[in-house]
Design a protein around this motif. Structure first.
Motif, PDB file in Angstrom:
ATOM      1  N   SER A 256       0.856  -1.191   0.000  1.00  0.00           N
ATOM      2  CA  SER A 256       0.000   0.000   0.000  1.00  0.00           C
ATOM      3  C   SER A 256       0.892   1.241   0.000  1.00  0.00           C
ATOM      4  O   SER A 256       2.108   1.148   0.231  1.00  0.00           O
ATOM      5  CB  SER A 256      -0.880   0.009   1.245  1.00  0.00           C
ATOM      6  OG  SER A 256      -0.093   0.254   2.391  1.00  0.00           O
TER       7      SER A 256
ATOM      8  N   GLY B 113       1.026   3.628   2.179  1.00  0.00           N
ATOM      9  CA  GLY B 113       1.617   3.827   3.504  1.00  0.00           C
ATOM     10  C   GLY B 113       2.769   2.870   3.754  1.00  0.00           C
ATOM     11  O   GLY B 113       3.803   3.252   4.321  1.00  0.00           O
ATOM     12  N   GLN B 114       2.603   1.613   3.313  1.00  0.00           N
ATOM     13  CA  GLN B 114       3.681   0.627   3.479  1.00  0.00           C
ATOM     14  C   GLN B 114       4.909   1.021   2.664  1.00  0.00           C
ATOM     15  O   GLN B 114       6.047   0.888   3.115  1.00  0.00           O
ATOM     16  CB  GLN B 114       3.191  -0.770   3.094  1.00  0.00           C
ATOM     17  CG  GLN B 114       2.213  -1.353   4.114  1.00  0.00           C
ATOM     18  CD  GLN B 114       1.389  -2.500   3.566  1.00  0.00           C
ATOM     19  OE1 GLN B 114       1.400  -2.786   2.359  1.00  0.00           O
ATOM     20  NE2 GLN B 114       0.642  -3.169   4.444  1.00  0.00           N
TER      21      GLN B 114
ATOM     22  N   THR C  18       3.714  12.974   3.582  1.00  0.00           N
ATOM     23  CA  THR C  18       2.412  12.317   3.794  1.00  0.00           C
ATOM     24  C   THR C  18       1.340  12.794   2.817  1.00  0.00           C
ATOM     25  O   THR C  18       0.234  12.275   2.822  1.00  0.00           O
ATOM     26  CB  THR C  18       1.876  12.547   5.230  1.00  0.00           C
ATOM     27  OG1 THR C  18       1.580  13.933   5.395  1.00  0.00           O
ATOM     28  CG2 THR C  18       2.884  12.105   6.269  1.00  0.00           C
TER      29      THR C  18
ATOM     30  N   LEU D 131      -0.736  10.442   0.606  1.00  0.00           N
ATOM     31  CA  LEU D 131      -1.366   9.309   1.284  1.00  0.00           C
ATOM     32  C   LEU D 131      -2.782   9.650   1.764  1.00  0.00           C
ATOM     33  O   LEU D 131      -3.120  10.814   1.964  1.00  0.00           O
ATOM     34  CB  LEU D 131      -0.518   8.903   2.497  1.00  0.00           C
ATOM     35  CG  LEU D 131       0.960   8.592   2.209  1.00  0.00           C
ATOM     36  CD1 LEU D 131       1.724   8.386   3.502  1.00  0.00           C
ATOM     37  CD2 LEU D 131       1.090   7.373   1.318  1.00  0.00           C
TER      38      LEU D 131
ATOM     39  N   SER E 272      -6.081   8.765   6.913  1.00  0.00           N
ATOM     40  CA  SER E 272      -5.824   7.918   8.092  1.00  0.00           C
ATOM     41  C   SER E 272      -4.377   7.409   8.064  1.00  0.00           C
ATOM     42  O   SER E 272      -3.731   7.274   9.097  1.00  0.00           O
ATOM     43  CB  SER E 272      -6.796   6.748   8.133  1.00  0.00           C
ATOM     44  OG  SER E 272      -6.600   5.938   7.001  1.00  0.00           O
ATOM     45  N   VAL E 273      -3.883   7.162   6.851  1.00  0.00           N
ATOM     46  CA  VAL E 273      -2.506   6.696   6.702  1.00  0.00           C
ATOM     47  C   VAL E 273      -1.534   7.835   7.026  1.00  0.00           C
ATOM     48  O   VAL E 273      -0.486   7.627   7.632  1.00  0.00           O
ATOM     49  CB  VAL E 273      -2.268   6.150   5.273  1.00  0.00           C
ATOM     50  CG1 VAL E 273      -0.852   5.629   5.118  1.00  0.00           C
ATOM     51  CG2 VAL E 273      -3.267   5.048   4.964  1.00  0.00           C
TER      52      VAL E 273
ATOM     53  N   GLN F  75      -0.945   7.905  10.639  1.00  0.00           N
ATOM     54  CA  GLN F  75      -0.057   6.813  11.085  1.00  0.00           C
ATOM     55  C   GLN F  75       1.405   7.142  10.805  1.00  0.00           C
ATOM     56  O   GLN F  75       2.286   6.881  11.629  1.00  0.00           O
ATOM     57  CB  GLN F  75      -0.405   5.512  10.358  1.00  0.00           C
ATOM     58  CG  GLN F  75      -1.731   4.901  10.783  1.00  0.00           C
ATOM     59  CD  GLN F  75      -2.147   3.777   9.824  1.00  0.00           C
ATOM     60  OE1 GLN F  75      -1.332   3.284   9.056  1.00  0.00           O
ATOM     61  NE2 GLN F  75      -3.416   3.401   9.885  1.00  0.00           N
TER      62      GLN F  75
END
Ligand SMILES: Nc1ncnc2c1ncn2[C@@H]1O[C@H](COP(=O)(O)OP(=O)(O)OP(=O)(O)O)[C@@H](O)[C@H]1O
Ligand SMILES: [Mg+2]
Length: 270
Positions: free
Chosen positions: A145, A147-148, A171, A174, A177-178, A181
């Motif tokens: 993903s 985020g990953q 960020t 993204l 919500s990601v 994180q």
């Protein structure tokens, strides 16, 4: 204290156009400095100057007090090791042909880690640092993903055990919500490794979550700087006021994309 990284009176020109004019900025060891400003204000150009990837028309670049403005690559070894960068778009930052293992291995190989077991241990340690388990080792970017992928980019950046991360909107590509994180992860990593951050963002609300100080760039000039809380809550410059208003109001100006507004809501800053 001597700044880890600094620019003094730096001007960058592209032809007749000055993308950065007479800017001075210092990143102290362990500090987190935000750099905000609308699109085209010169943020990434300044970051490239700090990385010695962009030549200056005038001014100086300093690392640990030493002038590196015109140092050759041989003289930039400490900079290349101690200062790492994380870009906005993790999709283009990773080589699609390399597994997570091989991506993170690259900077380790450059540092001379050659023992297989040592390499494997360092890589799993770095992945663990960014919240990725061993099941990710042999995946390719298309199996991750957004985020990953950004976590892998951060693991790569940490591989040289840097003292500073320069983060160029890390960020903004993204989901909201990601984003939260990754911000959490960055906060934790900063503490854990005593990292200095230069964090570029359009979004002052996000800057507040990561940085103590902020500088506001407009058309290549720093128009305001200070403690984040002070600048956010009592901006002195009209441009900063507009920047904040546009981020905080859903119907605001060109700076208030839906993602920015959602980001502000997600982080509970009003
Ligand atoms: N290599 C280049 N050649 C000519 N002009 C450039 C070059 N790089 C940047 N510029 C110009 O310099 C100005 C600043 O660009 P920069 O990328 O630093 O802005 P930015 O603040 O990072 O914007 P964004 O938020 O959109 O990323 C822009 O007007 C841009 O078009
Ligand atoms: Mg930019």
């Amino acid at each position: 204290m001597i700044p880890l990284l600094a620019v003094e009176d730096v001007t960058v020109r592209f032809g007749d156009f000055a993308a950065v004019s007479d800017v001075s900025l210092a990143l102290m060891p362990g500090a987190a400095l935000g750099l905000v400003g609308e699109s085209g204000s010169g943020k990434s150009t300044l970051l490239r100057v700090l990385l010695r990837l962009q030549a200056v028309a005038s001014g100086r670049v300093l690392m640990d007090g030493a002038d590196i403005t015109t140092a050759r690559e041989g003289g930039l070894r400490a900079l290349r090791r101690d200062v790492q960068v994380v870009f906005q778009n993790p999709h283009s930052a990773l080589n699609p042909r390399l597994s997570v293992h091989d991506s993170v291995a690259e900077p380790l190989q450059i540092q001379g880690v050659s023992n297989r077991q040592q390499m494997r241990d360092r890589i799993t340690g770095l992945l663990d640092d960014v919240g990725l388990g061993e099941q990710f080792l042999w995946r390719f970017p298309h199996e991750l993903s957004g985020g990953q992928k950004q976590r892998v980019c951060i693991a790569r950046a940490l591989a040289t055990r840097p003292r500073a991360l320069l983060l160029d909107e890390p960020t903004s590509a993204l989901d909201v919500s990601v984003q939260a994180q990754i911000i959490d992860l960055l906060r934790r990593l900063r503490q854990q490794h005593n990292l200095a951050f230069l964090f570029i963002s359009h979004n002052l609300a996000v800057v507040q979550l990561l940085c103590e100080e902020v500088a506001v760039l407009r058309q290549g000039v720093i128009v305001e700087r200070g403690a984040v809380k002070q600048v956010l809550h009592a901006p002195q410059n009209p441009y900063t006021q507009a920047l904040i208003a546009s981020v905080l109001s859903p119907g605001g100006s060109r700076l208030s994309g839906p993602a920015v507004c959602e980001g502000v809501r997600a982080f509970g800053i009003h």
